[in-house]
Design a protein around this motif. Structure first.
Motif, mmCIF file in Angstrom:
data_model
loop_
_atom_site.group_PDB
_atom_site.id
_atom_site.type_symbol
_atom_site.label_atom_id
_atom_site.label_comp_id
_atom_site.label_asym_id
_atom_site.label_seq_id
_atom_site.Cartn_x
_atom_site.Cartn_y
_atom_site.Cartn_z
ATOM 1 N N ASP A 1 43.931 43.654 44.805
ATOM 2 C CA ASP A 1 44.777 42.696 44.083
ATOM 3 C C ASP A 1 46.122 42.448 44.757
ATOM 4 N N HIS B 1 42.470 50.077 44.133
ATOM 5 C CA HIS B 1 43.569 50.494 43.261
ATOM 6 C C HIS B 1 43.006 50.917 41.918
ATOM 7 N N ASP C 1 39.540 47.167 36.146
ATOM 8 C CA ASP C 1 38.619 46.090 36.541
ATOM 9 C C ASP C 1 38.123 46.266 37.974
ATOM 10 N N HIS C 2 38.703 47.209 38.716
ATOM 11 C CA HIS C 2 38.238 47.523 40.071
ATOM 12 C C HIS C 2 37.657 48.928 40.163
ATOM 13 N N HIS D 1 40.515 38.692 43.169
ATOM 14 C CA HIS D 1 39.880 37.802 42.190
ATOM 15 C C HIS D 1 39.835 36.400 42.784
HETATM 16 ZN ZN LIG Z 1 42.090 43.041 39.359
#
Ligand SMILES: [Zn+2]
Length: 339
Positions: free
Chosen positions: A190, A75, A79-80, A227
């Motif tokens: 996520d 996505h 952070d990814h 995570h």
């Molecule tokens: Zn994330």
């Protein structure tokens, strides 16, 4: 060796990068699949230093013969995906809706400004610095997928089958999850979190729950959440129960006219799920669910969503430290000295 500098073998030719640190935003799990001299990455870290650490670990696993030719991005959250900027000559695969979601994602430069250049006397700035201050956004460029799909896409990496399934809108507008049927493993992105309260930006939660049920239905025995530590099937079932609880509470409290931020405080104070970190994220997820209950179709202001969570986190922080407390409702909020 730190947890952020090595890959954990989870199946034959399959590795997980698990920078597990409970109570922290931004440290996403990644994966490396190796087969027949080919390799694929699943997600990338938040900035170039973390991404280069991952790529160094990949190089140690791959040796001189194999190279990463494919990157799957679950996505569009940075952070990814911000680490995609470190890859060259790699096919990047995401959903068609990812491209739309990317339009609403903060750019690295916006994140740099919010995190590192904003005065620290407001809750949002304090919260962002606290959780994202370790990352270096200033030298990143936003990279979009070079190959997109809708529905389902089956790939081969060497002899390994890879099945990508679109799920969305759920966590974001453009999610996918990755099933490796020969390995019995799913990387959820996520759509699932372990150790902390999840945060969902797009919703509704029923879509997140449906995706988790589909992941369970694959029969996979190792589940790599976006995570936190690896999950078992029972862990994922418990997570689905949690999501159903949040959905049901959202419906009840919305019907009672309780604002989303107050509803989040109510759920935190109810004492459910005390083992999960970052309870302030409930303010964001409940706000997402409320938008659907109210039939809103506008893309939300992400900074405003984070502000609600930041005010709850700051109120809880102030309640823990000695000295005068500050109200989470007032404008004169005093961040603690140690952010
Ligand atoms: Zn994330």
């Amino acid at each position: 060796m730190s947890q952020e500098s090595h890959l954990t073998p989870i199946a034959d030719g399959l590795f997980a990068w698990l920078p597990d640190e409970p109570g922290a935003w931004g440290l996403a799990n990644c994966g490396l699949l190796v087969s027949g001299g080919q390799a694929a990455l699943i997600d990338t870290p938040y900035d170039l230093p973390h991404t280069h650490a991952l790529l160094d670990a990949c190089a140690r696993v791959l040796g001189p013969e194999a190279r990463i030719g494919t990157a799957i991005t679950t996505h569009s959250n940075g952070d990814h995906s911000y680490g995609l900027a470190a890859l060259t000559d790699v096919e990047i695969i995401g959903t068609e809706d990812y491209l739309h979601a990317l339009e609403h994602e903060p750019t690295p430069q916006q994140m740099h400004h919010l995190v590192h250049e904003t005065p620290q006397d407001q809750p949002t700035a304090w919260y962002l610095r606290r959780h994202f201050g370790r990352f270096h956004f200033e030298d990143l460029t936003l990279v979009a997928p070079t190959r997109t799909f809708s529905g389902q896409l089956d790939l081969r990496v060497g002899a390994a089958e890879v099945r990508l399934t679109q799920a969305g809108p759920a966590h974001t507008d453009g999610d996918l999850w990755v099933h490796l049927p020969q390995h019995g493993v799913v990387f959820t992105g996520d759509l699932a979190f372990a150790g902390d309260h999840p945060v969902h930006w797009a919703g509704p939660l029923d879509n997140v729950i449906d995706a988790c049920l589909s992941i369970l239905a694959t029969g996979a025995t190792v589940i790599v959440p976006g995570h936190g530590p690896l999950m078992t099937r029972d862990d994922l079932r418990a997570h689905i129960d949690y999501l159903g609880w949040v959905r049901d509470q959202a419906r009840k409290l919305h019907a009672q006219g309780v604002p989303a931020a107050n509803a989040a405080l109510h759920l935190i104070e109810s004492g459910h799920y005390p083992e999960l970190g970052l309870p302030e994220r409930l303010a964001i997820t409940l706000s997402t669910e409320y938008r659907h209950l109210e039939g809103e179709t506008e893309t939300p202001n992400l900074v405003a969503l984070v502000d609600a969570a930041a005010r709850i986190a700051l109120g809880r922080e102030n309640a823990r430290v000695p000295g005068p407390r500050t109200s989470t409702e007032g404008s004169r909020l005093t961040p603690p000295a140690q952010a």
